[in-house]
Design an enzyme around this catalytic site. Sequence first.
Site, PDB file in Angstrom:
ATOM      1  N   ASN A   1       0.794  -1.092  -0.003  1.00  0.00           N
ATOM      2  CA  ASN A   1      -0.053   0.044   0.001  1.00  0.00           C
ATOM      3  C   ASN A   1       0.735   1.320   0.116  1.00  0.00           C
ATOM      4  OD1 ASN A   1      -1.503   2.351   0.847  1.00  0.00           O
ATOM      5  ND2 ASN A   1      -3.144   0.887   1.556  1.00  0.00           N
TER       6      ASN A   1
ATOM      7  N   ASP B   1       0.123   4.258  -0.291  1.00  0.00           N
ATOM      8  CA  ASP B   1      -0.809   5.856  -0.181  1.00  0.00           C
ATOM      9  C   ASP B   1       0.193   6.713   0.751  1.00  0.00           C
ATOM     10  OD1 ASP B   1      -2.941   4.579  -0.687  1.00  0.00           O
ATOM     11  OD2 ASP B   1      -3.850   4.199   1.197  1.00  0.00           O
ATOM     12  N   HIS B   2       1.128   6.248   1.569  1.00  0.00           N
ATOM     13  CA  HIS B   2       1.816   7.367   2.253  1.00  0.00           C
ATOM     14  C   HIS B   2       3.067   8.155   1.505  1.00  0.00           C
ATOM     15  CE1 HIS B   2      -1.126   6.883   5.376  1.00  0.00           C
ATOM     16  NE2 HIS B   2      -1.032   5.756   5.394  1.00  0.00           N
TER      17      HIS B   2
ATOM     18  N   HIS C   1      -5.606   3.709  -1.723  1.00  0.00           N
ATOM     19  CA  HIS C   1      -6.873   4.108  -1.384  1.00  0.00           C
ATOM     20  C   HIS C   1      -7.210   5.598  -1.817  1.00  0.00           C
ATOM     21  CE1 HIS C   1      -9.535   4.471   2.551  1.00  0.00           C
ATOM     22  NE2 HIS C   1     -10.159   4.761   1.623  1.00  0.00           N
TER      23      HIS C   1
ATOM     24  N   ARG D   1      -9.201   8.316  -1.256  1.00  0.00           N
ATOM     25  CA  ARG D   1     -10.404   8.870  -0.159  1.00  0.00           C
ATOM     26  C   ARG D   1     -11.132  10.131  -0.929  1.00  0.00           C
ATOM     27  NH1 ARG D   1      -8.658   7.148   5.251  1.00  0.00           N
ATOM     28  NH2 ARG D   1     -10.504   8.442   5.703  1.00  0.00           N
TER      29      ARG D   1
ATOM     30  N   ARG E   1      -6.746  13.258   0.324  1.00  0.00           N
ATOM     31  CA  ARG E   1      -5.665  13.597   1.291  1.00  0.00           C
ATOM     32  C   ARG E   1      -4.410  13.043   1.000  1.00  0.00           C
ATOM     33  NH1 ARG E   1      -7.116  10.380   6.920  1.00  0.00           N
ATOM     34  NH2 ARG E   1      -9.127  11.512   6.836  1.00  0.00           N
ATOM     35  N   HIS E   2      -4.530  11.629   0.346  1.00  0.00           N
ATOM     36  CA  HIS E   2      -3.050  11.446  -0.286  1.00  0.00           C
ATOM     37  C   HIS E   2      -3.026  10.995  -1.667  1.00  0.00           C
ATOM     38  CE1 HIS E   2      -4.872   7.581   1.153  1.00  0.00           C
ATOM     39  NE2 HIS E   2      -4.699   7.723   2.490  1.00  0.00           N
TER      40      HIS E   2
ATOM     41  N   GLU F   1      -8.910   0.654  -3.151  1.00  0.00           N
ATOM     42  CA  GLU F   1      -9.658   0.514  -2.127  1.00  0.00           C
ATOM     43  C   GLU F   1     -10.382   1.919  -2.058  1.00  0.00           C
ATOM     44  OE1 GLU F   1      -7.560   1.008   1.707  1.00  0.00           O
ATOM     45  OE2 GLU F   1      -6.432  -0.915   1.226  1.00  0.00           O
TER      46      GLU F   1
ATOM     47  N   THR G   1      -6.817   7.071   9.884  1.00  0.00           N
ATOM     48  CA  THR G   1      -6.824   5.926   9.016  1.00  0.00           C
ATOM     49  C   THR G   1      -8.111   5.040   8.982  1.00  0.00           C
ATOM     50  OG1 THR G   1      -5.301   4.034   8.175  1.00  0.00           O
ATOM     51  CG2 THR G   1      -5.594   4.401  10.664  1.00  0.00           C
ATOM     52  N   THR G   2      -8.223   4.170   8.158  1.00  0.00           N
ATOM     53  CA  THR G   2      -9.359   3.298   8.236  1.00  0.00           C
ATOM     54  C   THR G   2      -9.677   2.779   9.526  1.00  0.00           C
ATOM     55  OG1 THR G   2      -8.858   2.664   5.892  1.00  0.00           O
ATOM     56  CG2 THR G   2     -10.602   1.716   6.822  1.00  0.00           C
TER      57      THR G   2
ATOM     58  N   GLU H   1     -11.287  -9.004   3.027  1.00  0.00           N
ATOM     59  CA  GLU H   1      -9.920  -8.816   3.853  1.00  0.00           C
ATOM     60  C   GLU H   1     -10.055  -8.297   5.431  1.00  0.00           C
ATOM     61  OE1 GLU H   1      -7.399  -5.915   1.785  1.00  0.00           O
ATOM     62  OE2 GLU H   1      -6.416  -5.020   3.928  1.00  0.00           O
TER      63      GLU H   1
ATOM     64  N   HIS I   1      -3.754  -4.059   7.786  1.00  0.00           N
ATOM     65  CA  HIS I   1      -4.047  -2.828   8.471  1.00  0.00           C
ATOM     66  C   HIS I   1      -3.122  -3.047   9.782  1.00  0.00           C
ATOM     67  CE1 HIS I   1      -5.403   0.729  10.304  1.00  0.00           C
ATOM     68  NE2 HIS I   1      -5.992   1.151   8.920  1.00  0.00           N
ATOM     69  N   GLY I   2      -2.129  -2.076   9.835  1.00  0.00           N
ATOM     70  CA  GLY I   2      -1.212  -1.912  11.032  1.00  0.00           C
ATOM     71  C   GLY I   2      -0.154  -3.093  11.283  1.00  0.00           C
TER      72      GLY I   2
ATOM     73  N   GLY J   1       1.193  -1.068   4.471  1.00  0.00           N
ATOM     74  CA  GLY J   1       1.433   0.107   3.984  1.00  0.00           C
ATOM     75  C   GLY J   1       2.304   0.952   4.836  1.00  0.00           C
ATOM     76  N   HIS J   2       1.871   1.464   6.003  1.00  0.00           N
ATOM     77  CA  HIS J   2       2.470   2.365   6.680  1.00  0.00           C
ATOM     78  C   HIS J   2       3.801   1.980   7.057  1.00  0.00           C
ATOM     79  CE1 HIS J   2       3.060   5.088  10.445  1.00  0.00           C
ATOM     80  NE2 HIS J   2       2.596   5.981   9.552  1.00  0.00           N
TER      81      HIS J   2
HETATM   82  N1  PXP Z   1      -6.003  -2.700   4.131  1.00  0.00           N
HETATM   83  C1  PXP Z   1      -6.958  -1.572   4.181  1.00  0.00           C
HETATM   84  C2  PXP Z   1      -8.024  -1.959   3.886  1.00  0.00           C
HETATM   85  C3  PXP Z   1      -6.778  -0.273   4.749  1.00  0.00           C
HETATM   86  O1  PXP Z   1      -7.382   0.568   4.665  1.00  0.00           O
HETATM   87  C4  PXP Z   1      -5.265  -0.176   4.926  1.00  0.00           C
HETATM   88  C5  PXP Z   1      -4.992   1.460   5.288  1.00  0.00           C
HETATM   89  O2  PXP Z   1      -5.102   2.077   4.105  1.00  0.00           O
HETATM   90  C6  PXP Z   1      -4.416  -1.025   4.744  1.00  0.00           C
HETATM   91  C7  PXP Z   1      -4.458  -2.372   4.450  1.00  0.00           C
HETATM   92  C8  PXP Z   1      -2.888  -0.603   5.139  1.00  0.00           C
HETATM   93  O3  PXP Z   1      -2.647  -0.480   6.401  1.00  0.00           O
HETATM   94  P1  PXP Z   1      -1.485  -0.149   7.018  1.00  0.00           P
HETATM   95  O4  PXP Z   1      -1.146   1.384   6.177  1.00  0.00           O
HETATM   96  O5  PXP Z   1      -1.590   0.463   8.258  1.00  0.00           O
HETATM   97  O6  PXP Z   1      -0.327  -0.989   6.586  1.00  0.00           O
END
Ligand code: PXP
Length: 255
Positions: free
Chosen positions: A9, A11-12, A45, A47, A51-52, A75, A105-106, A160, A201-202, A223-224
């Site tokens: 991911n 996004d950042h 993603h 949004r 924002r990104h 996303e 974040t989500t 997911e 996520h996370g 991602g992050h």
């Molecule tokens: N999966 C989904 C559905 C998300 O919304 C996100 C965050 O945009 C991620 C995965 C990735 O999460 P993270 O950036 O915390 O790794």
Amino acid sequence: MIYPRLGVNIDHVATLRQQRGEFYPEVDRAAEVSLATGADQITIHLREDRRHIQDRDVSAVYEVCHKFNKPLNLEIGCHDEMINIAIAHNPQWICLVPEKREERTTEGGLDVMDPKNYEKVKKTCDRLKEKIPQTKISLFVEADAEVLQRCLTIKADAVEIHTGEYAKDFLQKKDLSFHLKQYRDGSKMIKARGWGYHAGHGLTFESLVPLLEEAEFEEYNVGHWIISESVFIGLGHVVKEMATLIKKYPLKGSP
Ligand code: PXP
């Protein structure tokens, strides 16, 4: 052997770019580096508040994925504007996520137990399946038995699982057995219907390991942490290390 897929991911990378309003760091370059070093898919993603990721990034990243013959996982929230953009781009995967303007974040999965939300998600999937039937859909949800049962009544292809709480508990060195049991139970239910079982996520390099040992999830979207670690060792190195880690853990029942 079949191994889980790594969705990166990015996004950042766009977060960093938007912070200054410059053209760099380039999101399509991040997609290129990730795919060249072991990513199996790129996740972005778009949004509502932009924002990104920006609209132009969707086509640019799609082009890079096409060049590498790898899927783009877009996303989106269940809003008409986003649905139309998704239809126009025809990505290989769409992941439907809840979206609140004020969130960082989500936060958590889709609330499909709420009748209004359920209808919204169901209608979105019906529309996507009608307009772009070749695109696969995943629903970002909690690993709760009732939630998963409800998802299975919607025209989608995968869930997911939101791993945010698991990832927090991992960082705080808490007991993970509740999460891991939920993930195992969810896996049975989802795979019995032939759906895909993804996670995200996370997650970090370290919190990925207990999940890889369980060998239930077929795909991880990270991602992050990847982008953060890239500040120190570079995106290509981080993706390569994570892809190499994943390739040590074949999926359950893999030949
Ligand atoms: N999966 C989904 C559905 C998300 O919304 C996100 C965050 O945009 C991620 C995965 C990735 O999460 P993270 O950036 O915390 O790794």
